[in-house]
Design a protein around this motif. Structure first.
Motif, PDB file in Angstrom:
ATOM      1  N   PHE A  52     -46.679   6.207 -26.377  1.00 39.50           N
ATOM      2  CA  PHE A  52     -45.740   6.943 -25.539  1.00 39.50           C
ATOM      3  C   PHE A  52     -46.034   6.614 -24.087  1.00 39.50           C
ATOM      4  O   PHE A  52     -47.138   6.828 -23.587  1.00 39.50           O
TER       5      PHE A  52
ATOM      6  N   LEU B 103     -42.092  14.999 -29.953  1.00 40.52           N
ATOM      7  CA  LEU B 103     -42.809  13.742 -30.132  1.00 40.52           C
ATOM      8  C   LEU B 103     -44.210  13.962 -30.683  1.00 40.52           C
ATOM      9  O   LEU B 103     -44.589  13.424 -31.729  1.00 40.52           O
ATOM     10  N   TYR B 104     -45.012  14.759 -29.974  1.00 41.31           N
ATOM     11  CA  TYR B 104     -46.437  14.844 -30.293  1.00 41.31           C
ATOM     12  C   TYR B 104     -46.743  15.699 -31.513  1.00 41.31           C
ATOM     13  O   TYR B 104     -47.817  15.552 -32.117  1.00 41.31           O
TER      14      TYR B 104
ATOM     15  N   PHE C 176     -42.377   4.465 -27.448  1.00 40.34           N
ATOM     16  CA  PHE C 176     -41.442   5.431 -26.889  1.00 40.34           C
ATOM     17  C   PHE C 176     -41.647   5.444 -25.386  1.00 40.34           C
ATOM     18  O   PHE C 176     -42.780   5.587 -24.917  1.00 40.34           O
TER      19      PHE C 176
ATOM     20  N   LEU D 230     -44.442  11.154 -33.372  1.00 44.85           N
ATOM     21  CA  LEU D 230     -45.410  10.100 -33.073  1.00 44.85           C
ATOM     22  C   LEU D 230     -46.509   9.999 -34.125  1.00 44.85           C
ATOM     23  O   LEU D 230     -47.001  11.012 -34.630  1.00 44.85           O
TER      24      LEU D 230
END
Length: 279
Positions: A72, A52-53, A150, A57
């Motif tokens: 998130f 994600l990071y 998310f 994202l």
């Protein structure tokens, strides 16, 4: 570096695996400082947070309140050890603050709170995150934003009626800017998940969610599923993650009760050796 633009079509899976390993190393540093923590869950979800990071994202630690950022939400607030690790690795926190995890007066409590930079919601009262995510996704749509939300929540939170109400609401309102990340690791505070929640993916599909199920510790499978979740087709997205509590450290995986782990100084070096051997 965090991404502030649309993620690339192809993920650098090898680099993301390295990020996940670094998150696990940071988590172990926090556990040693406190002597205990929710390390097993953190080790299990590290791959997802890295994907994600450091790939999926849209976010910028220099502008954490950017209205165009993706959000998130960590519903399982006790997974905070993993959240602090990724926030430090992504630039929201200084790494030397991590050993204060769980200490009195720290900005890094054992369950997430809004004193920590980069935290979107207060965690701890389980079963609440997805409802907030549905509301955020609706609000962003009303504002005309293309940002996505998310929301991670656990299989244990499927014990909660509020989670199923949020699942119905998300489908009813067609929030296709929402991605649910369901961490199915099979453990709760008092032992294994025993409520009849399976088959999770089929149930979410029946509730109107575009659902995929993957090995949550397989980076390629994770990034493929996240890429597929970008489609805006009127349905909220769900990714069921089959994760292993303690992933990367076999001695923790083998513990019969891994929900909350106490780590003595005599164990720490051995755990770190295992982590390096299994990267």
């Amino acid at each position: 570096m965090p991404t502030t633009l649309s993620p690339p079509a192809t993920a650098d899976v090898a680099a993301l695996r390295d990020h996940a390993h670094e998150l696990r190393r940071l988590m172990m540093t926090m556990t040693r400082g406190k002597g205990e923590g929710y390390i097993a869950q953190g080790l299990g979800i590290a791959d997802c947070l890295a994907a994600l990071y450091f790939h999926e994202l849209r976010h910028d630690p220099a502008n954490p309140d950017d209205p165009d950022r993706d959000r998130f939400l960590l519903s399982t607030g006790h997974y905070s050890i993993a959240m602090y690790a990724v926030l430090a690795a992504a630039g929201y926190l200084e790494e030397d603050e991590l050993p204060t995890y769980g200490l009195n007066g720290s900005r890094l409590p054992m369950s997430t709170f809004d004193v920590t930079p980069g935290i979107e919601i207060v965690g701890g009262s389980l079963g609440q995150g997805l409802g907030q995510a549905v509301g955020m996704a609706l609000g962003l749509r009303i504002d005309g934003s293309d940002a996505r939300v998310f929301c991670e929540f656990s299989d244990g939170e499927l014990d909660e009626g509020s989670t199923w109400e949020a699942l119905m609401g998300g489908a009813t309102f067609g929030v296709d800017n929402l991605v649910a990340l369901v961490d199915c690791n099979g453990i709760q505070a008092d032992g294994p998940v025993t409520v009849a929640i399976e088959p999770v993916a089929e149930k979410l599909t029946a509730f109107g969610w575009d659902t995929r199920e993957v090995d949550g510790n397989d980076m390629q499978a994770l990034t493929d599923a996240l890429a597929a979740s970008r489609e805006r087709d009127g349905r909220p997205k769900a990714i069921v993650l089959r994760t292993t509590p303690g992933h990367g450290i076999p001695s923790i995986v083998a513990r019969p009760r891994a929900h909350f782990v106490r780590v003595g100084d005599d164990e720490w070096a051995g755990f770190m050796d295992e982590l390096e051997e299994n990267r």
